[in-house]
Structure formats: C-alpha cells, structure tokens
Design an enzyme around this catalytic site. Structure first.
Site, PDB file in Angstrom:
ATOM      1  N   ASN A 106       0.871  -1.178   0.000  1.00 40.07           N
ATOM      2  CA  ASN A 106       0.000   0.000   0.000  1.00 40.07           C
ATOM      3  C   ASN A 106       0.909   1.230   0.000  1.00 40.07           C
ATOM      4  O   ASN A 106       1.491   1.580   1.026  1.00 40.07           O
ATOM      5  CB  ASN A 106      -0.886  -0.043   1.264  1.00 40.07           C
ATOM      6  CG  ASN A 106      -1.757   1.189   1.397  1.00 40.07           C
ATOM      7  OD1 ASN A 106      -1.779   2.043   0.517  1.00 40.07           O
ATOM      8  ND2 ASN A 106      -2.480   1.275   2.510  1.00 40.07           N
ATOM      9  N   LYS A 112       0.178   4.261  -0.319  1.00 42.11           N
ATOM     10  CA  LYS A 112      -0.468   5.428   0.314  1.00 42.11           C
ATOM     11  C   LYS A 112      -0.254   6.684  -0.544  1.00 42.11           C
ATOM     12  O   LYS A 112      -0.144   6.573  -1.760  1.00 42.11           O
ATOM     13  CB  LYS A 112       0.026   5.588   1.751  1.00 42.11           C
ATOM     14  CG  LYS A 112      -0.192   4.294   2.553  1.00 42.11           C
ATOM     15  CD  LYS A 112      -0.085   4.458   4.029  1.00 42.11           C
ATOM     16  CE  LYS A 112      -0.310   3.120   4.714  1.00 42.11           C
ATOM     17  NZ  LYS A 112      -0.249   3.172   6.171  1.00 42.11           N
ATOM     18  N   HIS A 167      -9.604   1.072   4.780  1.00 34.72           N
ATOM     19  CA  HIS A 167      -8.334   1.172   5.524  1.00 34.72           C
ATOM     20  C   HIS A 167      -8.539   2.067   6.754  1.00 34.72           C
ATOM     21  O   HIS A 167      -9.325   3.005   6.708  1.00 34.72           O
ATOM     22  CB  HIS A 167      -7.255   1.755   4.602  1.00 34.72           C
ATOM     23  CG  HIS A 167      -5.893   1.684   5.201  1.00 34.72           C
ATOM     24  ND1 HIS A 167      -5.443   2.604   6.115  1.00 34.72           N
ATOM     25  CD2 HIS A 167      -4.894   0.783   5.045  1.00 34.72           C
ATOM     26  CE1 HIS A 167      -4.214   2.272   6.495  1.00 34.72           C
ATOM     27  NE2 HIS A 167      -3.863   1.170   5.855  1.00 34.72           N
ATOM     28  N   GLU A 221      -5.582  -5.383  10.330  1.00 36.31           N
ATOM     29  CA  GLU A 221      -4.616  -4.310  10.583  1.00 36.31           C
ATOM     30  C   GLU A 221      -4.972  -3.626  11.899  1.00 36.31           C
ATOM     31  O   GLU A 221      -5.790  -2.697  11.913  1.00 36.31           O
ATOM     32  CB  GLU A 221      -4.675  -3.267   9.460  1.00 36.31           C
ATOM     33  CG  GLU A 221      -4.148  -3.746   8.139  1.00 36.31           C
ATOM     34  CD  GLU A 221      -3.530  -2.607   7.326  1.00 36.31           C
ATOM     35  OE1 GLU A 221      -2.448  -2.810   6.787  1.00 36.31           O
ATOM     36  OE2 GLU A 221      -4.126  -1.516   7.240  1.00 36.31           O
ATOM     37  N   GLY A 240       1.979   2.013  11.122  1.00 34.23           N
ATOM     38  CA  GLY A 240       2.895   3.152  11.185  1.00 34.23           C
ATOM     39  C   GLY A 240       3.596   3.313  12.514  1.00 34.23           C
ATOM     40  O   GLY A 240       4.138   4.380  12.811  1.00 34.23           O
ATOM     41  N   GLY A 261       2.904  -1.329   4.353  1.00 30.13           N
ATOM     42  CA  GLY A 261       2.853   0.114   4.107  1.00 30.13           C
ATOM     43  C   GLY A 261       4.223   0.652   3.749  1.00 30.13           C
ATOM     44  O   GLY A 261       4.705   0.472   2.632  1.00 30.13           O
TER      45      GLY A 261
HETATM   46  P1  13P Z   1       2.899   0.364   7.784  1.00 31.05           P
HETATM   47  O1  13P Z   1       3.443  -0.917   7.209  1.00 31.05           O
HETATM   48  O2  13P Z   1       3.633   1.569   7.357  1.00 31.05           O
HETATM   49  O3  13P Z   1       2.733   0.261   9.276  1.00 31.05           O
HETATM   50  O4  13P Z   1       1.441   0.537   7.184  1.00 31.05           O
HETATM   51  C1  13P Z   1       0.584  -0.519   7.228  1.00 31.05           C
HETATM   52  C2  13P Z   1      -0.594  -0.223   6.410  1.00 31.05           C
HETATM   53  O5  13P Z   1      -1.352   0.684   6.703  1.00 31.05           O
HETATM   54  C3  13P Z   1      -0.820  -1.034   5.205  1.00 31.05           C
HETATM   55  O6  13P Z   1      -2.081  -0.808   4.682  1.00 31.05           O
END
Ligand code: 13P
Length: 257
Positions: A8, A10, A97, A169, A175, A236
């Site tokens: 992802n 983002k 999400h 998640e 994050g 992420g």
């Molecule tokens: P991170 O791997 O940066 O923690 O993000 C996870 C995420 O939101 C994947 O959709």
C-alpha cells in the site's frame, strides 16, 4: 493457498520522475528474485494506476487501487469508481483502511457499499479490519472484529464471498513499529475464519484469504506470516523501497520452497 503480498503505497510518489524511478527499481529488483511463487499486488495512488499496470507485466504481479466510490459513474465530484480503476488495469482494491476510517469517517455502512460495488465490477476487495489500542486493552478485539466484518458483509451475495480478502490491521500497529505477537495475529485470524464458517459454511470460508498488516518488514515477516495458516501481508512503509519489499517476498518464496 497462494500467499499474497500487498504494497500500500499510500499518498506517496509525488512526481513522474519519482514514480518512474520506483518502477525501474521494482523491475530491476524483481528480476533478481530466483523465482516468485507468491502473488504481489502494488497499490499506488489513483494517478499512477495506469502507468503501474502498463509497466508491471511480470508473472504474479498485479495492481490495485487504495479506495473507490460506490457508484459507477455520475455527478460525484472528486470521486473515482470501481469501473474506472478496473478499466485502467487494476485487479484489486483496498477498502476501509483505518486511515480512511480515521480521516474520512468511513464507517461500516460506507465500506459495505464500496465492497458491493467492487464485487459487482469484479475487482478483488482487500477489506481492512482492526481494533484500536483502547479496544485491545479492554479485551474487546474479537468483538470489534466480528462487528466490523458483520457490517461490511451485509447483503453481500454468497456467490462472491470467496473472492474477498480480509486484512487484519490493528490500528495501533499501523505506522508504529509495534506489532502483535504471532499468537495474537493467529487468534484474530481464527476468530475471522470461525465467523465465516458459521455464516457461510467451511468450504466457502476456507477460500477467503486473511492477511496481516501493520509495521511489516523483512525482519518481522517470520513472526507475522510464516505460520502456514497466514495467507499473506499488507505492507505500508516498506513497500516504498522495492528492495525491502521484495525481501519480504523472497523470504516467503523460500519458505514455500
Ligand atoms: P505500515 O506498514 O507503514 O505500518 O502501514 C501498514 C498499512 O497501513 C498497510 O495498509
């Protein structure tokens, strides 16, 4: 079941140069893999979907969107539909999400409408669920997950259930560099599987993939995904570095071998 590794990206890759550089690095690093037996999905921002689909033609590599609107077309300024992302080459879409739940107030009803739209247009939905830190501390994880899945699956045709991918998640792990224990992840996975078996029977429920997402990297992939019961990961930050993302793929490839 073939494992699924989803990146992802983002709201990143701000320029065309940055995007092209990412794609070149991904192609180069992908070629270094001795083989690839997992399915890889990269989910860039909408504006890059077409280029990603055009450039990523490797075996077992696909493209997905990070969101869609629930209507196919019309006067919905600023929105993008499932048909639109499909028509530029997407196979998947991430839905609900936690960042969309947090910043855009997407609730169960909204995610349910988007899920039905995605399935109708034959996009594979990756539906995110997960508890907050407070809910976990209160011992409410299982209850929250069951409630979220119930809302999201309302009136979804039974013939489409096996096409859905769920991503667990935990909000506190996204994050944050903090991850649940392998046992915690497995507990949630079993909760989801059990609920699907009760709702739809075991032969359908067993076809649904359940991923883990939240601070996944090549160092903790063993903890979060090597159990044969885990079907893959949603990554992420690490997906922004092709070399690091593909290290995760490589570890899973070797494990399958
Ligand atoms: P991170 O791997 O940066 O923690 O993000 C996870 C995420 O939101 C994947 O959709």
């Amino acid at each position: 079941m073939q494992k699924l590794v989803v990146g992802n990206l983002k709201m990143n890759l701000l320029t065309i140069a940055e995007r092209d550089c990412y794609l070149e690095a991904f192609q180069r690093d992908f070629e270094k893999l001795s083989k690839n037996s997992v399915e890889i999905v990269l989910c860039p921002p909408f504006v890059h979907l077409e280029k990603f689909a055009e450039k990523l033609k490797m075996k077992n590599v696909f493209v997905g969107a990070q969101n869609i609107f629930w209507e196919d077309r019309g006067s919905y300024t600023g929105e993008v539909s499932s048909l639109m992302v499909k028509n530029v080459g997407s196979k998947y879409v991430i839905l609900g999400h936690s960042e969309r739940r947090k910043y855009f107030a997407e609730n169960g009803e909204v995610v349910n409408a988007k899920l039905k739209a995605a399935l109708q247009d034959n996009l594979i939905p990756i539906v995110c669920v997960g508890e907050s830190q407070i809910e976990r501390n209160d011992g409410e994880t299982a209850k929250v997950i069951v409630q979220q899945i119930d809302q999201r699956l309302k009136d979804v045709p039974i013939s489409k259930i096996s096409e859905i991918v769920f991503a667990y998640e935990p909000i506190w792990a996204v994050g944050s560099d903090v991850i649940p224990t392998g046992d915690n992840i497995l507990e949630v996975k079993i909760t989801i599987r059990k609920m699907l078996v009760e709702k739809y029977g075991s032969s359908l429920a067993e076809k649904v993939k359940i991923l883990y997402g939240g601070s996944v990297n090549s160092k903790n992939i063993n903890q979060v995904c090597l159990d044969p019961q885990m079907d893959g990961v949603l990554v992420g930050r690490e997906s922004l570095i092709p070399n690091e993302f593909l290290k995760i793929v490589e570890i899973l490839n070797n494990h399958i071998a």
